[in-house]
Design a protein around this motif. Sequence first.
Motif, PDB file in Angstrom:
ATOM      1  N   HIS A   1       0.886  -1.350   0.030  1.00 47.79           N
ATOM      2  CA  HIS A   1       0.077   0.036  -0.161  1.00 47.79           C
ATOM      3  C   HIS A   1       1.088   1.126   0.005  1.00 47.79           C
TER       4      HIS A   1
ATOM      5  N   LYS B   1       1.399   4.135  -2.967  1.00 47.94           N
ATOM      6  CA  LYS B   1       1.346   5.527  -2.639  1.00 47.94           C
ATOM      7  C   LYS B   1       2.790   6.183  -2.800  1.00 47.94           C
TER       8      LYS B   1
ATOM      9  N   GLY C   1      -5.803   0.224  -1.798  1.00 48.96           N
ATOM     10  CA  GLY C   1      -4.811   0.521  -0.849  1.00 48.96           C
ATOM     11  C   GLY C   1      -4.771  -0.819  -0.231  1.00 48.96           C
TER      12      GLY C   1
ATOM     13  N   GLN D   1      -8.981   0.823   2.169  1.00 51.43           N
ATOM     14  CA  GLN D   1      -8.464   2.170   1.848  1.00 51.43           C
ATOM     15  C   GLN D   1      -7.995   1.886   0.235  1.00 51.43           C
ATOM     16  N   TYR D   2      -8.465   3.061  -0.313  1.00 54.05           N
ATOM     17  CA  TYR D   2      -8.246   3.414  -1.746  1.00 54.05           C
ATOM     18  C   TYR D   2      -7.376   4.786  -2.001  1.00 54.05           C
ATOM     19  N   LEU D   3      -6.897   4.466  -3.063  1.00 55.46           N
ATOM     20  CA  LEU D   3      -5.527   5.533  -3.255  1.00 55.46           C
ATOM     21  C   LEU D   3      -6.066   6.309  -4.919  1.00 55.46           C
TER      22      LEU D   3
ATOM     23  N   ILE E   1      -2.501  13.226  -3.618  1.00 53.75           N
ATOM     24  CA  ILE E   1      -2.868  11.908  -3.370  1.00 53.75           C
ATOM     25  C   ILE E   1      -4.057  11.880  -2.070  1.00 53.75           C
TER      26      ILE E   1
ATOM     27  N   GLU F   1      -6.342   9.528  -0.103  1.00 54.66           N
ATOM     28  CA  GLU F   1      -6.478   8.345   0.626  1.00 54.66           C
ATOM     29  C   GLU F   1      -7.796   8.179   1.300  1.00 54.66           C
TER      30      GLU F   1
ATOM     31  N   GLU G   1     -11.416   5.490   2.765  1.00 56.55           N
ATOM     32  CA  GLU G   1     -11.964   4.356   3.051  1.00 56.55           C
ATOM     33  C   GLU G   1     -13.435   4.169   2.576  1.00 56.55           C
TER      34      GLU G   1
END
Length: 573
Positions: free
Chosen positions: A477, A481, A542, A546-548, A560, A562, A564
């Motif tokens: 993750h 990033k 992520g 989590q997502y990026l 960036i 980040e 949920e």
Amino acid sequence: MKIVLSTLNAKYIHTNLAIRYLKSYSKNYPIELKEYTIKDPLINIVSDLYSGKPDILGFSCYIWNIEETIQVIEMFRKISPDTKIIIGGPEVSYDVPYWLKRLDGKIDYIAVGEGEETFNQLLEHLHGKLTLDEVNGIAYLKEGKVKVHPQTNKINLKELPSPFRFEEDLPHLSKRITYVETSRGCPFQCQFCLSSIEVGVRYFDREAMKEEIRFLMNNGAKIIKFVDRTFNISRSYALEMFDFLIKEHLPGTVFQFEITADIMRPEVIQYLNDHAPTGLFRFEIGVQSTNDETNELVKRKQNFEKLKRTVTMVRDGGKIDQHLDLIAGLPEEDYDSFKKTFNDVFAMKPEELQLGFLKMLRGTGLRINAASHDYVYMDHAPYEILKNNCLSFDDMIRIKHVEDVLEKYWNDHRMDETIHYLTSEVFDTPFDFFQDFGTFWDRQGWARIGHQLEDLFIRLHTFLKTAKPDAVPYTEHLMKKDYLMNQKQKPRKAWWSKPENEDWQKELYGLLTDQPSIAGSAFEQLSLNQKELHKHTVLEKGFNHQYLLAYYPPQGTVMIFEFEYNTSKLKTI
């Protein structure tokens, strides 16, 4: 007579200050400067020098160029036997009989030590104005015997003419590093350093140097590096120069200094933190070792707690990048002691940590007393040690593995969050991470092949799957990033593998278009439509939920986001 002064720099962006001082001091003679690099084909260097048909040819010699310079001299002598060849510089100013005998028939003179007056007097001799006996500071062979004329007095630095105002240099100032010295000598006696041999510190005229720096900036110089051995030995002088540079610098100029951190006063650092523009200054700090016994053996006085205070204050100020140096192979520092030194210094999180290996320089105390620590080292420059009574050659190889990955994964700042996590949370110590990874890197044969940016991520990922599999999910993750953050444009292809069916991306992009607040208020304020989303962003999973979301605007810095998001509307979480 046609006079040429030359040198082989380590890189094209470097310039040689020494030959410029020689030219400016001998202003009554027309002197041409010719600079090359150690990577240039030697036959090309010889051809270019020969094309000028010099009657007198001088070379500035250092550990990084001496062997290549000798090869150039040997070839040049064969095709121009009548040219008078002179060498000088720190590499040939010590063990003078060795150099004269090794280069017998290839050179005519060695200028020993400080060369401005010596070179000028030698030109006077070669033009019939002085006898050879009247030339100070030279060495030569006469009927097979070594003749050395000692220097009589040190040059008054305040009377030296400027080496910075040659018309041919001005077009290149913005493209190369400009070296400036405002003092000569060093007050310390570190036995691994040539500066310990010269007693005392002498200064150039302050106001004259300020005027030179103004001239350089006004003519386009961007990187100005001070070569003073300890720029801050005088608190009042350093503060005066820092103040001058802060007030009169031009935008885009960077100044680099070698400082001794443990004598830096907190009030000076606070002044810099309060007044220096970010990025204007860069400090190079030689730590070398945190082992007190080792420092005492090499006559290096160092208060590590005060050094740490300085580095920490500078780092926390956020204005000045710091480059810290270590030396592996100093007396009585074994593998475990060096590991501690490394961890002590890495804990300060300098922007750059340079891991070097002891070089037994000619003339230094360590080389003279090498037998007392069973030093074994290279016969030719750079005279790097191979082992001693505390470090085996196997130990040296292991530490070189550390150096390799340290340069790629810390100093280049390609994945700062990842490395910080691994060195603080996953491996026992920072050194253990770099050592384990460096040894793995070498065993895979990666040291013998090139790499692209993506390869660095793939290779670290491969190592972690073997060494620390439990840490892979979260580390992956962070690696994603770091990768997305350090791309200037939207990457065409990521380093990580992707599943064939990525319907979740389409659905989440739809949600981001309709409900941008799910990625946070900062993203919502961008007000991107669906076309802009697909064109300027990358969306990746992520860790856990989590997502990026990386946004690459047409102009500006990547952002960036980040966040949920867990919903039954998405088929894949």
